[in-house]
Design a protein around this motif. Structure first.
Motif, PDB file in Angstrom:
ATOM      1  N   CYS A  97       0.866  -1.173   0.000  1.00  0.00           N
ATOM      2  CA  CYS A  97       0.000   0.000   0.000  1.00  0.00           C
ATOM      3  C   CYS A  97       0.902   1.221   0.000  1.00  0.00           C
ATOM      4  CB  CYS A  97      -0.953   0.001   1.199  1.00  0.00           C
ATOM      5  SG  CYS A  97      -0.105   0.055   2.791  1.00  0.00           S
ATOM      6  N   ASN A  98       0.323   2.387   0.221  1.00  0.00           N
ATOM      7  CA  ASN A  98       1.078   3.630   0.114  1.00  0.00           C
ATOM      8  C   ASN A  98       2.247   3.691   1.100  1.00  0.00           C
ATOM      9  OD1 ASN A  98       1.557   6.199  -1.001  1.00  0.00           O
ATOM     10  ND2 ASN A  98       0.566   7.162   0.745  1.00  0.00           N
ATOM     11  N   SER A 103       8.671   6.403  -1.477  1.00  0.00           N
ATOM     12  CA  SER A 103       8.013   7.691  -1.740  1.00  0.00           C
ATOM     13  C   SER A 103       8.307   8.212  -3.133  1.00  0.00           C
ATOM     14  CB  SER A 103       8.449   8.729  -0.695  1.00  0.00           C
ATOM     15  OG  SER A 103       9.858   8.903  -0.741  1.00  0.00           O
ATOM     16  N   GLY A 116       1.333   9.237  -6.966  1.00  0.00           N
ATOM     17  CA  GLY A 116       1.814   8.031  -6.335  1.00  0.00           C
ATOM     18  C   GLY A 116       1.124   6.810  -6.913  1.00  0.00           C
ATOM     19  N   PHE A 118      -0.065   4.378  -5.212  1.00  0.00           N
ATOM     20  CA  PHE A 118      -1.250   4.332  -4.353  1.00  0.00           C
ATOM     21  C   PHE A 118      -1.425   5.751  -3.808  1.00  0.00           C
ATOM     22  CE2 PHE A 118       0.711   0.052  -3.952  1.00  0.00           C
ATOM     23  CZ  PHE A 118      -0.298  -0.689  -4.541  1.00  0.00           C
ATOM     24  N   ASP A 119      -2.010   6.607  -4.608  1.00  0.00           N
ATOM     25  CA  ASP A 119      -2.071   8.021  -4.256  1.00  0.00           C
ATOM     26  C   ASP A 119      -3.116   8.248  -3.162  1.00  0.00           C
ATOM     27  OD1 ASP A 119      -0.814  10.583  -5.363  1.00  0.00           O
ATOM     28  OD2 ASP A 119      -2.922  11.150  -5.151  1.00  0.00           O
ATOM     29  N   PRO A 120      -2.843   9.137  -2.216  1.00  0.00           N
ATOM     30  CA  PRO A 120      -3.818   9.380  -1.140  1.00  0.00           C
ATOM     31  C   PRO A 120      -5.106  10.034  -1.627  1.00  0.00           C
ATOM     32  CG  PRO A 120      -1.941  10.862  -0.945  1.00  0.00           C
ATOM     33  CD  PRO A 120      -1.566   9.851  -1.973  1.00  0.00           C
TER      34      PRO A 120
END
Length: 775
Positions: A97-98, A103, A116, A118-120
């Motif tokens: 996951c993120n 990073s 990203g 897994f972008d927020p």
């Protein structure tokens, strides 16, 4: 690569190397013995027997299975991801996951647009949040469901027609307008003032989804620091480039294999996040990982043909001369730059002679999955508008629709700088021969005579097109090996995406070397063992690869002639190939079988390398088409049925008549889907979710929607200026005017224009009812 080929969608955002200059181009073929015949697929047995191993069939020792957690909202912020429960479940080997990925691991949506992996912030339903790998697919899916994600739901907009309103929620901070493009030539105001008839209408086509039979995905396996990926892909080198760039690996450490493909239609020209996720899971688990999406996931995350909203105004003189065309269009590629209005206005710019043209297109962000190229990007949508307006103008001046188009056939590409001429322009032949073969005039008369007062109406319609690409071009490198027993190995990087590429290339080798296609072994679509090729898209594969294959085969022949000349003690220029032998032109008694040439027997193999030469300077290589259809409409129920369909295509030389016809029939079927059955449906007012993300509710055309009588009419016009095999592209033109031709036939049957796709019973009944109320 010529200027007009730069940046085309199938090579966009990937590094494209140059290949060395080719040897002298061989003379164009005259009569061919193998090329042009209906040859069955060289891998037909493997495909129909189930022995062909597609990427989704692959099973490796110790292989585990991946599943992705996807955002259930069209717009949301991920506030927390709890994987603790999933990590403890039976069979689970890896979770990512993120917070577990570096990073600096970024996913590139387009040049300069990165997020990203897994972008927020999730900007469409189906965006990636986390992933898991486990021993079985069921364990992986259960573990994915056990991952707890805390979301903050954000305002969304899923309709591009509302996205530019002042109070519309923002997909990105900078706003919802991605870009605006403008084009003009001449003076449209003057053009409209010179017209005897001016008409203007608004049109819309709904989003169409690729839904190929083989799902999107791959198998990833690490061997030390080297990664091998078996992917369902239209271009292994494009996938290799994106994986290497994203994971910061040398290209030499990434091998991509894609020997078979269960459909792509443009959606598999590049890889998706799934390949990167599979590689990360495989690295973490130290096991091969199979990650193929579910059908529902493919509806959300791996592409679509963008919807289009179009306003088109046209002016014409009574003699059929077009004086002006003015086009404005909006569309959306979804939440990221993805070609929402790419090539949307090209047909208006280039298809018909017109001195005064103005176009404006606006690409808009919405909270939906990104588009991907889809069989002739932009063209079918534009054709829906242009071909209907052409028919309306023809009716207003009392001219037959075919005659109006014949009046305005171009010989130059009006939209390109300097208006370069086409190498060949077969549009007139497509129109004339297509209309004759279809029985156009008689069918129109019969439909009008027989309709009367019956609620069952018949109508006949047509449409035409040019495809912006389809000429192919460099780079391409192919190796052909002739062994001492006369058998052949063909090595090329191009993918066979189901169109018969391997078969066509085997035919080219057989034509040049005089061998049977059955003795040709083919290596292809493997970055570890084959030569560079651009992805198979844009109808460029045959016109790109066939001259390259021919060049390699000709180089083999050159070496064989030199060997034979030494053996027969004659000059090379005095020799010719005659079947499987080399014969003296001046003394036919001097003859040697290829397999008996002493030098070949000693060496064991002759290797020929071929390179794709440039396209002709100052000219444009494009295919053309015209299509004709007859429909039956029940005005009480709104049911429309296509009774017969004919497609006339100028795609240069016909290489394999069997695969040629297959492409035509497949393109017609896909065009019927756009025109009559397919629509992506959002819950616009409440959740913003896609409501029909399955094959039950998303209506792909079936055997019941396809006419029993489909005719493929090749306009066999070899194009010697285009390349040494005289071939142009076919895959895209066969779907461009299909929907528009159906719409024109429905108008001919009912007298009502259906300007909003698809022409399904609810839509058609609404049009018929509204017009009755207005009357």
């Amino acid at each position: 690569m010529s200027d007009d080929q730069q940046g085309l969608y199938y090579t966009q955002d990937i590094p494209v190397p140059e290949t060395p200059a080719p040897n002298a181009e061989p003379a164009p073929w005259e009569k061919t013995n193998i090329v042009g015949k209906p040859l069955p697929r060289v891998d037909g047995y493997e495909r129909v027997s189930g022995t062909a191993v597609y990427p989704s069939d692959l099973s490796l020792p110790r292989m585990i299975h991946g599943a992705v957690v996807r955002c259930p909202y069209p717009h949301a912020r991920v506030k927390g991801v709890d994987t603790s429960t999933a990590e403890k479940m039976p069979g689970v080997r890896a979770v990512v996951c993120n917070r577990t990925t570096p990073s600096d691991l970024k996913w590139s949506w387009a040049d300069g647009i990165e997020t990203g992996l897994f972008d927020p912030v999730c900007r469409f339903e189906g965006d990636t949040v986390a992933a898991v790998a486990a021993d079985t697919p069921q364990q992986a899916r259960d573990a994915a469901h056990a991952i707890k994600v805390e979301y903050e739901e954000l305002p969304f907009v899923v309709d591009e027609r509302m996205a530019l309103e002042k109070d519309a929620p923002r997909v990105h901070e900078q706003g919802n307008q991605l870009k605006k493009d403008e084009y003009s030539r001449g003076d449209v105001a003057t053009g409209f003032s010179e017209a005897d008839v001016v008409r203007e209408r608004e049109y819309r086509t709904e989003a169409e989804l690729h839904t190929p039979l083989e799902l999107h995905g791959c198998v990833a396996n690490w061997d030390g620091d080297s990664l091998t990926v078996w992917e369902s892909s239209q271009g292994v080198y494009a996938v290799q480039a994106q994986i290497a760039e994203t994971l910061k690996l040398p290209l030499s450490k990434v091998r991509v294999i894609g020997h078979y493909l269960g459909g792509g239609f443009g959606s598999k020209l590049k890889t998706g996040k799934y390949s990167i996720i599979a590689a990360l899971l495989a690295k973490k688990a130290a096991r091969p990982v199979r990650l193929f999406l579910t059908r529902e996931e493919t509806f959300l995350a791996v592409g679509n043909r963008p919807p289009a909203n179009m306003k088109l105004k046209g002016g014409v003189k009574k003699d059929g001369t077009l004086t002006a065309l003015e086009f404005t269009g909006t569309g959306t590629g979804g939440a990221f730059p993805a070609g929402g209005t790419s090539l949307l206005d090209w047909l208006v710019r280039d298809l018909y002679l017109c001195p005064n043209v103005r176009c404006e297109t606006t690409d808009i962000y919405i909270n939906a999955g990104p588009a991907r190229p889809f069989r002739a990007p932009g063209h079918p949508q534009c054709s829906w508008a242009l071909e209907q307006l052409l028919d309306e103008l023809a009716e207003e001046i009392g001219m037959d629709p075919v005659e109006l188009r014949l009046k305005n056939i171009p010989t130059v590409s009006q939209a390109r700088k300097g208006q370069p001429p086409y190498t060949t322009t077969g549009l007139e032949q497509c129109l004339r021969q297509g209309a004759e073969k279809f029985g156009w005039q008689q069918a129109r008369r019969q439909a009008q005579e027989n309709n009367g007062k019956s609620h069952i109406k018949r109508g006949v319609g047509m449409g035409a097109c040019v495809w912006v690409a389809g000429g192919g071009g460099p780079p391409s490198t192919v190796i052909v090996k002739l062994f001492s027993d006369g058998s052949v190995n063909l090595n090329m990087g191009a993918s066979d995406i189901g169109t018969g590429t391997k078969t066509v290339m085997a035919m080219v080798v057989a034509e040049e070397l005089g061998v049977r296609p059955e003795v040709i072994q083919i290596e292809h679509a493997d970055t570890g063992t084959t030569q560079y090729a651009t992805p198979s898209g844009g109808s460029k594969t045959v016109p790109t690869e066939s001259p390259t294959v021919r060049a390699a085969a000709v180089e083999v022949k050159r070496q064989l002639l030199k060997m034979a000349a030494d053996h027969l003690e004659v000059e090379v220029d005095d020799l010719r190939f005659e079947g499987a032998s080399v014969v003296s032109k001046s003394d036919s008694s001097k003859k040697v079988a290829i397999t008996s040439i002493p030098t070949l027997k000693k060496r064991g193999v002759v290797v020929g390398v071929g390179y794709r030469g440039p396209n002709p300077d100052g000219k444009v290589v494009n295919p053309f088409a015209a299509q004709f259809c007859e429909v039956e409409v029940n005005t009480r129920t709104g049911e429309a049925k296509v009774l017969r369909f004919l497609s006339a295509n100028d795609s240069g030389r016909v290489m394999d008549r069997l695969t040629y016809d297959n492409q035509v029939f497949g393109g017609i079927t896909m065009g019927i889907g756009l025109g009559m059955t397919e629509v992506r449906q959002f819950d616009y007012g409440q959740s913003g979710k896609v409501l029909n993300k399955n094959w039950h509710d998303y209506k792909l055309p079936t055997a019941l929607d396809v006419p029993l009588r489909m005719t493929s009419l090749p306009i066999d016009m070899p194009d010697p200026e285009a390349n040494s095999t005289g071939a142009k592209g076919l895959g895209e033109p066969v779907t461009i005017p299909t929907a528009a031709a159906i719409a024109n036939a429905v108008y001919h049957a009912t007298g009502k224009w259906v300007t909003h796709s698809p022409i399904n019973p609810p839509q058609l009944m609404q049009v018929l009812t509204e017009n009755r109320k207005e009357g």
